[in-house]
Design an enzyme around this catalytic site. Structure first.
Site: not given
Ligand code: BGC
Length: 542
Positions: A200, A263
């Protein structure tokens, strides 16, 4: 690694709260997923990415983790997870977990200890800083969800950094002890048998050690969120992140076949988005295996924009290290964002997704052509939407429960009297049971696309060559050894034309009713043609 399973893979994203509820509490859960993995396998995908199901106060619906080794009771137990994993593997599906390692929940025991005083064993596990002489936060950094990126803690008399909610304190990933603890968590799940991680918010992993102010972008008018008024030069994307990625990669390398996908956020301009995302991947540099970015999905679907994205991806990414996503739990569903809500437009964007070079993710419900749900203000759950409503309605519209059966209560998602988010009436005719046996449905079209991607190495593993044709038609050829596939999409509102220069065998023709054996072909708005340029082929109906 040309033989790695994830090269050219199709990964189905499951948002556990909204996939299927097995215990009637209105919230989807792990047994609900396990029981419906046959459906997932029937989509022809290679694996699933599960959004977080770890213990969490759920302020950011699981992206605020309070125990990385536990399943949140709303989703089930660790045994439920093990059963899900075994079932997935039995069906030949890989399982990728969502690792949220930039921040924890403020209820995580690490933060509870860290905030006690400035001397405890975890005092430096988060990003703490003294106030300025006038009591204001250490710098001008802003949180993505609104307001300053700094929260005050009266015990330590210091500010702590949070890029998202104040309840999501930022871990200090320059601290080796923190990385060690996170890698142990990673090993815990890899030892259980998972096939990799989606990491993430990789952009947010490290920041400027001197905590320097971000410069202003100088935008004339105030945008929806003041966050967009800063150039994110110092708060994110520090080169110290490469060291963190190297350590994550070293862990993954101990588990042959395991993948890590970065991501990458959508901060900054599209011009260098792919180049920047590509810095996070690479075997030789000890970085992650692949990356996905949402710049394209958040941009326009005009031919020029898609061409530019493909060109950049071709230049920046090796075969296999890019992952394309047109929809996910953070953005408006593609069927209404780029499409007009019709089955024809949903099919066209699925066809484009299924023919992209690299791996792709498909977000639950995208295979049904679900459009963005209108969630009334009183039912909104996403804190982001609750803060910005009505100018921005948040992310709930793409997170509503899956419609399984048109006529069953709660569309077959749950036996509860109500579900955590409402299921819109407009989704009922698109329920799985309505599309399952309909030869013209979006779902049937998706399955045909997946058969094609499996049958043609060119689509799965081939290079991509853009064709020089006029909008509204986007065209490219995919090539792998002697297998060549022509892909044409009309992304505009008027008829498009294409002149064939060699004989083709149509494989899937969406919306193209005109004879396809002529030299000049007409592709109507939202129509598409996927055709073999060599070899023997089977024709599937789109
Ligand atoms: C996730 C979100 C989240 C954020 C904070 C993002 O990249 O996909 O859903 O709110 O990270 O963790």
């Amino acid at each position: 690694m040309p033989d790695a399973w994830w090269q050219g893979a199709v990964i189905y994203q499951i948002y556990p709260r909204s996939f299927r509820d097995s215990n009637g509490d209105g919230i989807g859960d792990l047994p609900g997923i396990a029981e419906n993995l046959d459906y997932v396998a029937s989509l022809g995908v290679d694996g699933v990415w599960l959004s977080p199901f770890f213990a969490s106060p759920m302020l950011d619906f699981g992206y605020d983790v309070s125990d990385y080794r536990a399943v949140d009771p709303a989703f089930g137990t660790l045994e439920d997870f093990d059963r899900l994993l075994a079932r997935a593997h039995g069906l030949g599906l890989k399982v990728i977990l969502d690792m949220v390692w930039c921040h924890t929940s403020d209820r995580h025991p690490w933060f509870e200890e860290s905030r006690q005083d400035r001397r405890n064993g975890r005092a430096d596990w988060y990003v703490w800083a003294d106030p300025k002489a006038d009591g204001t936060p250490p710098n001008n950094w802003l949180s993505v969800f609104g307001g300053p990126a700094w929260g005050w803690d009266a015990r330590r008399r210091q500010y702590y950094l949070h890029h998202f909610l104040p309840e999501q304190p930022k871990l200090d990933l320059r601290n080796s002890a923190v990385i060690e603890a996170l890698l142990e968590i990673g090993a815990f799940w890899l030892d259980r048998g998972v096939d990799g991680f989606r990491m993430d918010a990789v952009d947010f992993m490290t920041h400027d050690a001197l905590l320097r102010d971000n410069p202003a972008t100088g935008s004339a008018a105030a945008p929806l969120r003041p966050y967009a008024m800063q150039e994110h030069r110092h708060d994110i994307g520090n080169s110290a992140t490469f060291e963190v990625l190297g350590r994550i990669r070293a862990l993954l390398d101990r588990y042959p076949g395991a993948i890590s996908i970065a991501e990458v956020g959508s901060v900054g301009s599209l011009e260098n988005a792919f180049e920047r995302a590509a810095t996070y991947v690479g075997h030789e540099h000890r970085r992650l295996h692949a990356a996905y970015l949402l710049h394209v999905a958040k941009g326009s679907s005009e031919v020029g924009a898609i061409r530019a994205a493909i060109t950049q991806a071709n230049q920046s990414f090796d075969q296999g290290s890019i992952v394309w996503s047109f929809s996910n739990h953070d953005i408006e569903r593609v069927a209404s964002r780029w499409g007009d809500g019709s089955a024809a437009s949903a099919k066209a964007f699925l066809a484009l997704l299924a023919t992209m070079r690299g791996a792709v993710t498909l977000y639950q419900g995208e295979e049904l052509g679900l459009s963005q749900a209108e969630v009334p203000r009183a039912r909104l759950r996403d804190p982001y939407g609750r803060t910005c409503w009505p100018a921005f309605k948040g992310r709930d519209g793409s997170r509503t429960p899956m419609p399984w059966e048109r006529r069953a209560p709660q569309a077959g998602f749950s036996a509860a009297a109500d579900t955590w988010l409402p299921i819109p009436d407009s989704h009922l005719p698109l329920a799985v049971d309505q599309q399952e046996h309909d030869p013209d449905s979006v779902l049937t079209g998706w399955r045909a696309l997946m058969r094609l991607r499996r049958d043609h190495a060119a689509l799965r593993l081939g290079t991509l060559h853009l064709l020089d044709i006029e909008p509204p038609v986007l065209g490219f050829e995919r090539r792998f050894q002697r297998d060549r596939v022509l892909c044409l999409f009309n992304l505009g509102d008027t008829d498009g034309h294409f002149t064939l220069t060699e004989r083709v065998t149509p494989l899937i023709a969406g919306g193209c009713t005109a004879p396809l054996d002529t030299k000049e072909i007409v592709i109507p708005s939202r129509g598409y043609l996927i055709a073999a340029l060599s070899g023997v082929a089977t024709v599937h109906e789109g």
